[in-house]
Scaffold this motif. Structure first.
Motif, short mmCIF file in Angstrom:
data_model
loop_
_atom_site.label_atom_id
_atom_site.label_comp_id
_atom_site.label_asym_id
_atom_site.label_seq_id
_atom_site.Cartn_x
_atom_site.Cartn_y
_atom_site.Cartn_z
N GLN A 38 36.29 15.31 0.72
CA GLN A 38 36.86 16.81 0.87
C GLN A 38 37.47 17.39 -0.44
O GLN A 38 38.03 16.43 -1.16
CB GLN A 38 38.18 16.59 2.04
CG GLN A 38 37.75 16.00 3.25
CD GLN A 38 36.70 16.79 3.92
OE1 GLN A 38 36.76 18.27 4.01
NE2 GLN A 38 35.79 16.51 4.42
N VAL A 39 37.25 18.59 -0.51
CA VAL A 39 37.62 19.25 -1.72
C VAL A 39 39.04 19.89 -1.52
O VAL A 39 38.98 20.99 -0.65
CB VAL A 39 36.69 20.25 -2.40
CG1 VAL A 39 37.17 20.82 -3.38
CG2 VAL A 39 35.58 19.48 -2.62
N LEU A 40 40.32 19.43 -2.00
CA LEU A 40 41.51 20.25 -1.74
C LEU A 40 41.83 21.29 -2.74
O LEU A 40 41.28 21.30 -3.82
CB LEU A 40 42.52 19.30 -1.64
CG LEU A 40 42.25 17.94 -0.71
CD1 LEU A 40 43.49 17.06 -0.61
CD2 LEU A 40 42.06 18.51 0.67
N PRO A 41 42.78 22.22 -2.32
CA PRO A 41 43.05 23.24 -3.22
C PRO A 41 43.89 22.86 -4.59
O PRO A 41 44.58 21.82 -4.44
CB PRO A 41 44.00 24.22 -2.26
CG PRO A 41 44.76 23.40 -1.36
CD PRO A 41 43.49 22.36 -0.95
N ILE A 42 43.85 23.49 -5.37
CA ILE A 42 44.55 23.60 -6.80
C ILE A 42 45.57 24.57 -6.98
O ILE A 42 45.44 25.90 -6.47
CB ILE A 42 43.63 23.14 -7.90
CG1 ILE A 42 42.46 24.25 -7.71
CG2 ILE A 42 42.91 21.89 -7.56
CD1 ILE A 42 42.69 25.54 -8.32
N GLY A 43 46.27 24.56 -7.99
CA GLY A 43 47.01 25.60 -8.45
C GLY A 43 46.50 26.14 -10.09
O GLY A 43 45.56 25.82 -10.60
N GLY A 44 47.05 27.38 -10.23
CA GLY A 44 46.78 27.82 -11.54
C GLY A 44 45.42 28.73 -11.50
O GLY A 44 44.68 28.56 -12.60
N VAL A 45 45.38 29.48 -10.49
CA VAL A 45 43.66 29.97 -10.24
C VAL A 45 43.61 30.92 -11.32
O VAL A 45 42.41 30.99 -11.98
CB VAL A 45 43.65 30.73 -8.96
CG1 VAL A 45 42.40 31.43 -8.85
CG2 VAL A 45 43.59 29.48 -7.66
N ARG A 46 44.46 32.05 -11.70
CA ARG A 46 44.40 32.95 -12.64
C ARG A 46 44.33 32.36 -13.96
O ARG A 46 43.50 32.72 -14.54
CB ARG A 46 45.54 33.89 -12.45
CG ARG A 46 45.43 34.96 -13.53
CD ARG A 46 46.68 35.92 -13.52
NE ARG A 46 46.63 36.93 -14.68
CZ ARG A 46 46.37 38.20 -14.78
NH1 ARG A 46 46.11 38.63 -13.39
NH2 ARG A 46 46.31 38.88 -15.62
N GLU A 47 45.17 31.49 -14.29
CA GLU A 47 44.92 30.90 -15.59
C GLU A 47 43.54 30.21 -15.76
O GLU A 47 43.12 30.14 -16.99
CB GLU A 47 46.04 29.86 -15.80
CG GLU A 47 47.63 30.15 -15.80
CD GLU A 47 48.31 30.55 -14.52
OE1 GLU A 47 47.48 30.40 -13.61
OE2 GLU A 47 49.42 30.93 -14.56
#
Length: 814
Positions: A749-758
């Motif tokens: 499974q591929v889980l979400p991450i942070g810092g999308v804009r960066e």
């Protein structure tokens, strides 16, 4: 000892010279002096022959001396050599005879006085010089075999007579300037004859305050002429020193007298003016001025009571009292604060939007939140305080945005840095019990802005420190809480002041070091940085129009085409902020300004090929990984406090049967766990693929994340690591135009991450146009401005098999 009683008329041998006749009539001659005598060490200064002196000894030394002089009352006085580490005259234990000089003075003990602590004071009459042949230790004391130095009266030459007269003259000059020895010097001058140069020299030397080494040298000198010259030199030094001391004392007395005279004259002048009605009492004028200032302020009840109390104290204090100055300063601080003074807010949304757009390009999310804040305040009929925190990498305009917020609202602006602050008293002030106490920075801000509702910027909030002096974050918990800051209590004022109308704007590069309870009190607004298109607009609209006038240039002197600015951004200022871009533009402008100053008025148009002539070699040459397509090489995406960037990942195979999995690149614990998950998951994928089942068991796999000096951590590189290992196993390269990010689980499974804009900004800066993101981050991507999403091909995935199909065109069965 052979004693001869003068009363019985016994005559001494003609060869014997009489040295002393004591009060009992005992005659001491040279022949009566023993060849071995007890030694008494002296420390402060040597003792010369021909004088009466009193020496003290502790109980142990005094008992030994008294035992030695039961029959013969003769002792030897020898100077102890001073150590370099000892102070002049400091007494110490004599551990060896080498610590004693070899020339001393023999003395006759006239009497002694025993003190209650069993120490003794010995009255001595010094007789003549001696030289030690050999010291003999006696427990902790010494005796010595000595040779007495015979000093026959010299023939009085003109030179000796002149030296003696010079000594007497100098002594007479010293008497008025040295009251300590004036009586002794008068006695010396009345007793000494110029025809006795030996006695004169010894007595004169003993009266000086010279150092012990210089006096010991005179004691050891046998030539009478040389001895007199050395004594005269010491007397002249003593005289010069006395004159200098007298001159310094006179200056101090004159200065004090002048101050006293001025003080009395001022007091008299004040009294005269007061009697004539020409001037009011200064204290009364100060009190009237304070009462007038306080009458114009809207003080709280607590503040009114304190002011009345302090004015009453100040009225009856003496002006010269230090406490009077402290109370005066305290009252002045209270009167300088904006009690009930508020600036009128500008709540026009269109005007605020124009101000924000004029000062900054982009930052639409932040501007939108500020305009919402103004809109709510307009509907409520007034604006309360707020707490905003601007978080983003350096150079994206956080500090200047705070100024724009104040300008848009029509409020006063005050900025101070919290970075490096480790003392809570800098925020809350020092209590008045300390000398030089002052209010904290928050109260100082209100005094400076002269309004109770300014915009206060807490710059570099994430860089505050902690020490034994307190924790500034603990103070900010009160300051940044709307329920508490209405009763903010400064240590110096000790009065509650309402900070609830203040708009606080904090800035930080990262939230990692800020306590979670403090983050909970603020509204976080993230500034992710600028892509190339935004930096070009900022340079054209803001930076160049500001830089040219700063260097005395106009658009007629310098032109930077768009292609040149783009090349400048890519090769010399690729960071997400614009601070380094501004530095490079200033560097170019200075070069052009130098040409103009030399008389070259021709307009300079800088083409992209000419940039290296102005700035040197590119600081960001073409990325070595940008076009590298090899099995095992994949590009991930990373978030950093300074913005987003690409994250190259490499893996290679080493022949061997160990099945070892090696990791390098200064990876953190979370990232190591992600690599282990990727390694295990890819092994499970290949267990049923023909020819690939034993790939990981038979070979050593080495996975490396370049830029090994930079620490790296986090789970978002999971799918990139798994793709690298799969690419290596099937020996198929991943296209260099693809970058990916996402956390991987053991089930794929591929889980979400942070810092999308960066990460999107980092990918665009690196020239990558195909991205793979977790499906759970789709909504965050779609919220990005259109110019960030432009020219990007993005794939959202839920499972790793989708990643394998997109990157390697490899279809997995599981």
């Amino acid at each position: 000892m052979a004693r001869k009683k003068a009363a019985n008329g016994n005559q001494a041998n003609k060869k014997d010279r009489i040295l002393l006749v004591d009060s009992e009539g005992t005659v001491i001659t040279v022949a009566d002096l023993p060849n071995r005598i007890p030694i008494f060490p002296v420390y402060q200064r040597p003792i010369f022959p021909g004088i009466l002196t009193m020496v003290g000894a502790d109980s142990m030394v005094s008992r030994w001396i008294r035992d030695q002089i039961r029959e013969e009352k003769i002792i030897g006085l020898v100077m102890a050599k001073p150590n370099e580490s000892d102070e002049e005259g400091e007494q110490r234990q004599i551990e060896s005879a080498s610590q004693l000089y070899r020339v001393g003075t023999v003395a006759y003990v006239l009497h002694w006085v025993e003190l209650p602590d069993e120490s003794c004071q010995f009255m001595l009459s010094t007789l003549k010089r001696f030289k030690v042949r050999r010291f003999h230790p006696d427990d902790q004391h010494y005796s010595a075999e000595v040779d007495y130095i015979e000093e026959a009266p010299p023939e009085m030459t003109e030179q000796l007579r002149a030296s003696a007269a010079a000594i007497v003259s100098t002594l007479k000059e010293l008497i008025p300037h040295n009251p300590t020895f004036s009586q002794e010097m008068h006695h010396l001058l009345s007793q000494v004859n110029l025809d006795e140069p030996i006695k004169l020299t010894d007595l004169a030397a003993s009266m000086t305050n010279a150092k012990s080494k210089a006096l010991q040298k005179i004691l050891e000198t046998q030539d009478i002429q040389e001895r007199m010259e050395q004594t005269l030199l010491l007397l002249r030094e003593e005289y010069d020193l006395s004159l200098l001391k007298e001159k310094i004392s006179q200056k101090i007395d004159e200065r004090l007298s002048k101050h006293q005279r001025e003080f009395f004259l001022r007091e008299q002048l004040r009294e005269i003016k007061h009697e004539l009605g020409l001037e009011q009492d200064r204290k009364q004028m100060e009190l009237d001025r304070f009462r007038e200032r306080f009458s114009e302020l809207t003080l709280t009840e607590e503040a009114k009571e304190r002011v009345i109390q302090e004015l009453g104290r100040y009225e009856f204090m003496d002006d010269s009292s230090p406490e009077s100055q402290i109370v005066h300063q305290y009252l002045d601080w209270i009167a300088s604060l904006p009690w009930g003074v508020y600036s009128k807010d500008k709540l026009g949304i269109s005007q605020a939007e124009r101000v924000l757009n004029h000062d900054h390009y982009g930052l639409d999310d932040v501007k939108k939140r500020i305009l919402e804040f103004i809109a709510v305040s307009k509907l409520r009929g007034g604006m309360r305080g707020g707490i905003l925190c601007l978080v983003g990498p350096p150079g994206v305009g956080k500090t200047s945005l705070g100024k724009s917020i104040a300008s848009a609202l029509g409020r006063e602006f005050y900025r101070f840095s919290v970075g490096g602050m480790s003392d809570e008293n800098e925020l809350k002030g020092h209590r008045r019990t300390y000398i030089g106490a002052m209010p904290g920075r928050l109260i100082q801000a209100l005094r400076t802005t002269k309004t109770a509702n300014p915009v206060i910027m807490l710059d570099e909030l994430d860089k505050a420190g902690r020490s034994f002096r307190g924790d500034p974050y603990s103070v900010l918990l009160e300051v940044l809480d709307p329920e508490q800051n209405k009763d903010f209590l400064d240590h110096y004022l000790d009065l509650r002041f309402d900070l609830s109308n203040v708009l606080f704007v904090a800035t930080a590069n990262s939230l990692d070091t800020i306590p979670p309870v403090l983050i909970d009190r603020m509204e976080i607004l993230r500034l992710s940085g600028y892509v190339i298109e935004e930096k070009l607009k900022i340079a054209q609209r803001h930076l160049i129009p500001k830089i040219l006038p700063d260097h005395g240039l106009t658009e007629e002197n310098l032109e930077l085409p768009k292609e040149t600015l783009k090349q400048l951004t890519v090769e010399y200022a690729r960071e997400v902020g614009v601070r380094n871009l501004e530095k490079k533009l200033r560097s170019i402008t200075r070069r052009v300004a130098m040409r103009v100053a030399k008389g070259d008025k021709k307009k300079v148009v800088i083409l992209r090929e000419q940039l290296h002539d102005f700035l040197g070699q590119p600081e960001y040459p073409e990325d070595a990984y940008k076009r590298l397509e090899l099995p095992g090489v994949v590009r991930g995406l990373a978030w950093t406090p300074t913005g987003g960037s690409t994250l190259p990942i490499e893996s290679i195979m080493l022949n061997g049967n160990s099945g070892e999995f090696k990791l390098t690149g200064q990876l953190g614990d979370v990232m190591k766990e992600s690599s282990s998950i990727a390694h295990s998951y890819v092994q499970s994928l290949l267990r049923e693929v023909p020819g690939k089942m034993q790939f990981f068991k038979k070979n050593t796999i080495h996975l490396h994340v370049p830029e090994g000096a930079t620490p790296k951590d986090g789970p978002s590189a999971g799918i990139a690591m798994a793709t690298s290992l799969l690419s290596l196993a099937i020996q198929q390269a991943v296209p260099a135009s693809i970058a990916m990010t996402g956390e991987l689980t053991l089930s794929g499974q591929v889980l979400p991450i942070g810092g999308v804009r960066e990460k999107v900004v980092g990918a665009k800066l690196a020239g990558i146009n195909t991205l793979i993101f977790p499906e759970a981050n789709r909504s965050q991507f779609e919220e990005l401005p259109a110019h960030l999403r432009k020219n990007l091909t993005i794939h959202f995935v839920k499972h790793f098999r989708e990643v394998a199909l997109l990157t390697l065109d490899y279809k997995l069965s599981c």
